[in-house]
Design a protein around this motif. Structure first.
Motif, PDB file in Angstrom:
ATOM      1  N   ALA A   1       0.906  -1.182  -0.011  1.00 44.27           N
ATOM      2  CA  ALA A   1      -0.038  -0.131  -0.174  1.00 44.27           C
ATOM      3  C   ALA A   1       0.837   1.125  -0.148  1.00 44.27           C
ATOM      4  CB  ALA A   1      -0.989   0.035   1.098  1.00 44.27           C
TER       5      ALA A   1
ATOM      6  N   GLN B   1       2.118   1.811  -3.607  1.00 43.50           N
ATOM      7  CA  GLN B   1       1.386   2.237  -4.429  1.00 43.50           C
ATOM      8  C   GLN B   1       1.279   3.739  -4.190  1.00 43.50           C
ATOM      9  OE1 GLN B   1      -1.962  -0.279  -3.880  1.00 43.50           O
ATOM     10  NE2 GLN B   1      -1.576  -1.466  -5.493  1.00 43.50           N
ATOM     11  N   ARG B   2       1.470   4.381  -3.145  1.00 49.27           N
ATOM     12  CA  ARG B   2       1.170   5.842  -2.760  1.00 49.27           C
ATOM     13  C   ARG B   2       2.190   6.493  -2.825  1.00 49.27           C
ATOM     14  NH1 ARG B   2      -1.556   3.613   1.826  1.00 49.27           N
ATOM     15  NH2 ARG B   2       0.189   4.209   3.209  1.00 49.27           N
ATOM     16  N   HIS B   3       3.550   6.088  -2.475  1.00 50.97           N
ATOM     17  CA  HIS B   3       4.818   6.871  -2.313  1.00 50.97           C
ATOM     18  C   HIS B   3       5.966   6.248  -2.930  1.00 50.97           C
ATOM     19  CE1 HIS B   3       2.005   9.537  -0.376  1.00 50.97           C
ATOM     20  NE2 HIS B   3       1.971   8.696   0.616  1.00 50.97           N
TER      21      HIS B   3
ATOM     22  N   ALA C   1       1.403   1.857  -9.641  1.00 52.31           N
ATOM     23  CA  ALA C   1       0.018   1.783  -8.707  1.00 52.31           C
ATOM     24  C   ALA C   1      -0.649   0.700  -8.862  1.00 52.31           C
ATOM     25  CB  ALA C   1      -0.673   3.090  -9.474  1.00 52.31           C
TER      26      ALA C   1
END
Length: 343
Positions: free
Chosen positions: A139, A142-144, A167
């Motif tokens: 997770a 995917q974000r950073h 992503a």
């Protein structure tokens, strides 16, 4: 200018330096060689990473590298790679150990010649699933994610490569990229099923050329690209066919690269911006070579700790030699002629 708080330690501390893409080949337990290569590259304060592509074991190395960079920069990446490979070494089941009297066979290997993983493993047990759950923050990636990831899997229905971007990358994507069809059940993602990415893109390099800002790509190969010994036994022939199949996707992509470069040189203008990027792209190569001499083919399936540590040291040695000889070429020239080497 103050950097956003969400930037990882890697992005905060490595905004300068020579940027390079990494293409990481698969190879089962032999992927520990790439662990050693990455370990040395992470020690270089003059290097940063833009895009990282991988298939199979290369996918494991890619996500471990990215997850560690996200947590604590280069030091975090080195620690994460060590943690992942240490966990892999601790999960060798008895069925993957060589059979006495048959050093090139495992009990599981013998079983898979007559039954499928849907029969001998109906609950689809895979120790890698638990390792990835415990060690990788998907997770967070995917974000950073501090690098751009490109992970390959092979569509079971049509054999086409599916390259998942940052992503999209989940635990299941990595499991799909590492899914050997005679050992594991195909991994379902959405409405499609996938097998090992090594069958279709090993590693994918076109996304690194066309979609990334860095104009240098370092390819790390685990499997030998040539073996002059003629295979004559049934097992040796099967192994050679498998090796040729896993190298074929890379050769196809290199053939495309070289053909498009010829078109660019001939004044071909359609998509000229992309062709210009391709013509100016620089390639580099680190190969395992002699590090694999003496290793039984079955050792790819047996991540025994001593072997993994030996391959890591071999990777460190190869990478240090490349760094000493070629680091100054980054941003200036290629250090491998892909056409001469592979075509």
């Amino acid at each position: 200018m103050r950097l956003p708080r969400f930037l990882s330690p890697y992005k905060r501390n490595h905004r300068r330096g020579k940027s390079v893409n990494l293409g990481l080949q698969g190879g089962g337990a032999h992927g520990a060689f790439t662990w050693g290569v990455l370990d040395v590259l992470l020690e270089q304060n003059r290097l940063s990473f833009d895009g990282v592509s991988g298939a199979s074991a290369g996918a494991i190395n890619a996500v471990a590298l990215a997850a560690g960079l996200l947590e604590n920069g280069a030091d975090g990446a080195r620690a994460k790679l060590a943690a992942v490979w240490g966990a892999i070494a601790a999960t060798v089941p008895a069925s993957l150990m060589p059979v006495p009297g048959l050093p090139n066979e495992t009990m599981l290997g013998l079983v898979t010649r007559v039954v499928s993983p849907y029969q001998f493993n109906p609950f689809d047990y895979d120790p890698l699933r638990d390792i990835l759950t415990r060690t990788i923050d998907f997770a967070g990636l995917q974000r950073h994610c501090p690098v751009h990831l490109h992970i390959a899997a092979t569509d079971v229905a049509d054999g086409r490569p599916r390259v998942f971007a940052t992503a999209e990358i989940t635990r299941e994507v990595v499991l799909a990229s590492t899914c050997l069809p005679h050992l594991r059940q195909a991994v379902r993602i959405g409405e499609r099923h996938y097998w090992d990415g090594g069958y279709s893109a090993n590693p994918p390099i076109l996304p690194l050329v066309f979609d990334r800002a860095a104009a240098d790509t370092l390819i790390v190969l685990v499997d030998p690209t040539e073996d002059l010994a003629l295979p004559t036994s049934a097992s040796a022939i099967t192994r050679r066919i498998g090796r040729l199949a896993f190298h074929a996707p890379l050769r196809r992509e290199i053939e495309l690269v070289e053909r498009w470069r010829e078109l660019a040189g001939d004044g071909f203008t359609l998509g000229s911006r992309r062709l210009k990027r391709l013509r100016q792209h620089r390639f580099h190569l680190i190969e395992a070579g002699d590090a694999m001499v003496g290793l039984a083919p079955v050792s790819k399936l047996v991540p025994e700790r001593r072997m993994l540590e030996g391959l890591r040291e071999a990777g460190r040695t190869a990478a240090q030699a490349w760094v000493d000889r070629h680091t100054d070429a980054l941003g200036a020239r290629s250090t491998v002629d892909l056409a001469a080497r592979f075509l």
